[in-house]
Design an enzyme around this catalytic site. Structure first.
Site, PDB file in Angstrom:
ATOM      1  N   ARG A 169       0.847  -0.974  -0.087  1.00 59.05           N
ATOM      2  CA  ARG A 169      -0.015   0.086  -0.094  1.00 59.05           C
ATOM      3  C   ARG A 169       0.968   1.375  -0.047  1.00 59.05           C
ATOM      4  O   ARG A 169       1.988   1.330   0.427  1.00 59.05           O
ATOM      5  CB  ARG A 169      -1.174   0.054   1.337  1.00 59.05           C
ATOM      6  CG  ARG A 169      -1.921  -1.037   1.121  1.00 59.05           C
ATOM      7  CD  ARG A 169      -2.782  -0.939   2.393  1.00 59.05           C
ATOM      8  NE  ARG A 169      -3.860  -1.944   2.526  1.00 59.05           N
ATOM      9  CZ  ARG A 169      -5.058  -1.972   1.977  1.00 59.05           C
ATOM     10  NH1 ARG A 169      -5.425  -0.881   1.030  1.00 59.05           N
ATOM     11  NH2 ARG A 169      -5.968  -2.841   2.066  1.00 59.05           N
ATOM     12  N   GLY A 196      -7.473   3.056  -4.465  1.00 56.76           N
ATOM     13  CA  GLY A 196      -6.152   3.615  -4.114  1.00 56.76           C
ATOM     14  C   GLY A 196      -5.073   3.196  -5.270  1.00 56.76           C
ATOM     15  O   GLY A 196      -4.568   4.263  -6.015  1.00 56.76           O
ATOM     16  N   ASP A 225     -15.062  -5.117  -2.082  1.00 55.21           N
ATOM     17  CA  ASP A 225     -16.497  -4.523  -1.867  1.00 55.21           C
ATOM     18  C   ASP A 225     -17.160  -3.972  -2.914  1.00 55.21           C
ATOM     19  O   ASP A 225     -18.407  -3.643  -2.774  1.00 55.21           O
ATOM     20  CB  ASP A 225     -15.740  -2.951  -1.159  1.00 55.21           C
ATOM     21  CG  ASP A 225     -15.204  -3.355   0.334  1.00 55.21           C
ATOM     22  OD1 ASP A 225     -14.983  -4.349   0.675  1.00 55.21           O
ATOM     23  OD2 ASP A 225     -14.762  -2.205   0.796  1.00 55.21           O
ATOM     24  N   GLY A 269     -16.520  -4.154   3.708  1.00 55.00           N
ATOM     25  CA  GLY A 269     -17.279  -3.123   3.252  1.00 55.00           C
ATOM     26  C   GLY A 269     -17.000  -1.816   3.892  1.00 55.00           C
ATOM     27  O   GLY A 269     -17.878  -1.498   4.749  1.00 55.00           O
TER      28      GLY A 269
END
Length: 457
Positions: A169, A196, A225, A269
């Site tokens: 990330r 992202g 999600d 979620g």
């Protein structure tokens, strides 16, 4: 038919609660612009080597809303994906790179494998690189050299969860990442990730355009999600729902087996409750489904805890399904963010467990709470057959698009047709469950829960 189109959003607040957020494609009050124009690197000049000569053209489009009252000319539509007869890149002289970033998701290895097979066997691309550990693999300072992906290397990877390339990330310097692509002579970069990651891909494409470099950037959206705007579904979602159903079923068995048993399941979620909603509907025994899009309060005569108490008194067991991003207004303090810029969520599952226990203790009712959080198990499993097939379609169409010189776009599915969607359009907003739509209405009918627990509707 391409270009900018106007869609509408409606937002309505409830007294004492966070605002209700509804996502509408048509109807409502505030106007937003939908950009459907696909960038290309230049005029295609190389004939496609595909043996299957079933080509499509850029003027073929798929309507976003098949029931639109607008004229077909004015209705929002997207360019149909598929092989083009003429290519911008000469496949036999090209280099491709594949990158995965963000959280794990079922199907990552399936997409990597299908991309390698499509590029190698059908287009004859001689060099396919794997970028290791997300965007970090494009920064030499991080120390992760690329690996060469071959059909032999990826032969069995679809049988395993996770990603053979690794993931990470957080951002890296855009100019450094583009320098790496230039140094490695990469012509096509395939970026597999969620919101992202797609933002990162968009910044890379902007820098490439600023330098006027002939490098295509094509995204393949990945999010459990299912919250990427415009498109119908993302890979991994179907597998996640399948696995979540098993967790809900186990929680129901636990709750039903004892007097005043409460099964509590927390699912993925962050901002969108699609996994919780679909899994609850599929399993069929949930009494309460709590999602980010529908505000609720815990206390008060119309709050969640009172409704749960009434359920326990009436039936002596209950099953609660909650999305991880639900009820974030219940947490106090300054918001914190992770390396990708995502807000660090308060643990709604543990908060509910604590507050439920306190509420029933105060009411003098003995209950037994069985709390299950299967999130990391679900993220890491291999894709189910439905997702496997979906991944192949996405990868094949991504290869078609990149070799044709399409860039700054992703492959998505709309009404069972694969289309080209500008990344800037897909990440402009999150797709959410509409509290006034048929999906949430179905949940209310299936669970029997109050429409608004402690909040004005």
């Amino acid at each position: 038919m391409g270009g900018n189109h106007q869609l509408r959003d409606r937002h309505q607040g409830g007294t004492g609660c966070p605002p209700r957020r509804a996502h509408f494609l048509h109807g409502g009050w505030s106007i937003v612009t939908l950009d459907t124009e696909i960038k290309t690197l230049g005029k295609p000049s190389f004939p496609s080597p595909l043996r299957c000569r079933r080509f499509t053209t850029d003027d073929r489009r798929v309507l976003l809303n098949p029931f639109s009252s607008e004229s077909t000319k004015d209705a929002p539509s997207f360019e149909l994906a598929g092989p083009r007869e003429m290519l911008f890149f000469d496949p036999q002289q090209s280099t491709a790179a594949i990158l995965t970033a963000g959280g794990l998701c079922p199907g990552l290895n399936d997409v990597i494998r299908a991309l390698v097979h499509q590029l190698h066997f059908n287009y004859g691309v001689p060099r396919i690189l794997g970028v290791r550990f997300g965007f970090a693999g494009l920064n030499p300072v991080e120390g992760w050299p690329m690996i060469e992906l071959t059909p032999r290397l990826v032969r069995h990877i679809h049988e395993d969860g996770g990603t053979i390339l690794g993931t990470s990330r957080g951002p890296q310097p855009v100019n450094v990442m583009v320098d790496t692509l230039v140094r490695e002579k990469v012509d096509m970069l395939f970026v597999i990730g969620g919101d992202g990651t797609l933002h990162g891909a968009m910044e890379i494409e902007k820098e490439i355009a600023r330098r006027k470099l002939p490098i295509a950037v094509v995204g393949i959206p990945k999010t459990i999600d299912n919250d990427i705007d415009v498109i119908t579904r993302t890979f991994g979602f179907d597998t996640a729902v399948t696995e979540a159903v098993e967790a809900i079923r186990c929680a129901h068995t636990e709750a039903e087996s004892i007097v005043n048993g409460i099964g509590l399941v927390k699912l993925m979620g962050r901002e969108s409750g699609f996994v919780a909603v679909h899994a609850a509907l599929a399993e069929g025994d949930a009494n309460f489904v709590l999602i980010p899009e529908v505000p609720f309060e815990l206390d008060g005569p119309k709050g969640f805890l009172k409704a749960l108490e009434e359920r326990i008194k009436r039936r002596q067991h209950a099953l609660v399904v909650v999305a991880e991003g639900a009820g974030q207004h219940l947490f106090k303090g300054e918001a914190k963010f992770d390396a990708s810029g995502n807000r660090i969520l308060g643990d709604i599952g543990l908060l509910l467990k604590k507050r439920i226990s306190e509420h029933f203790a105060k009411a003098g009712i003995e209950v037994s709470i069985k709390y299950i959080d299967p999130s990391y198990i679900i993220r890491s499993v291999p894709a189910n057959p439905n997702d496997c097939v979906f991944c192949v379609f996405l990868a094949q169409n991504a290869a078609h698009a990149a070799l044709a010189g399409k860039t700054g776009m992703l492959i998505g599915s709309i009404h069972n047709h694969y289309v080209h969607v500008p990344i800037r359009t897909a990440v402009a907003r999150r797709k959410k469950v509409d509290p006034d739509g048929p999906l949430w209405r179905s949940v209310l009918e299936a669970t029997g829960q109050p429409e608004w627990m402690g909040c004005a509707g």
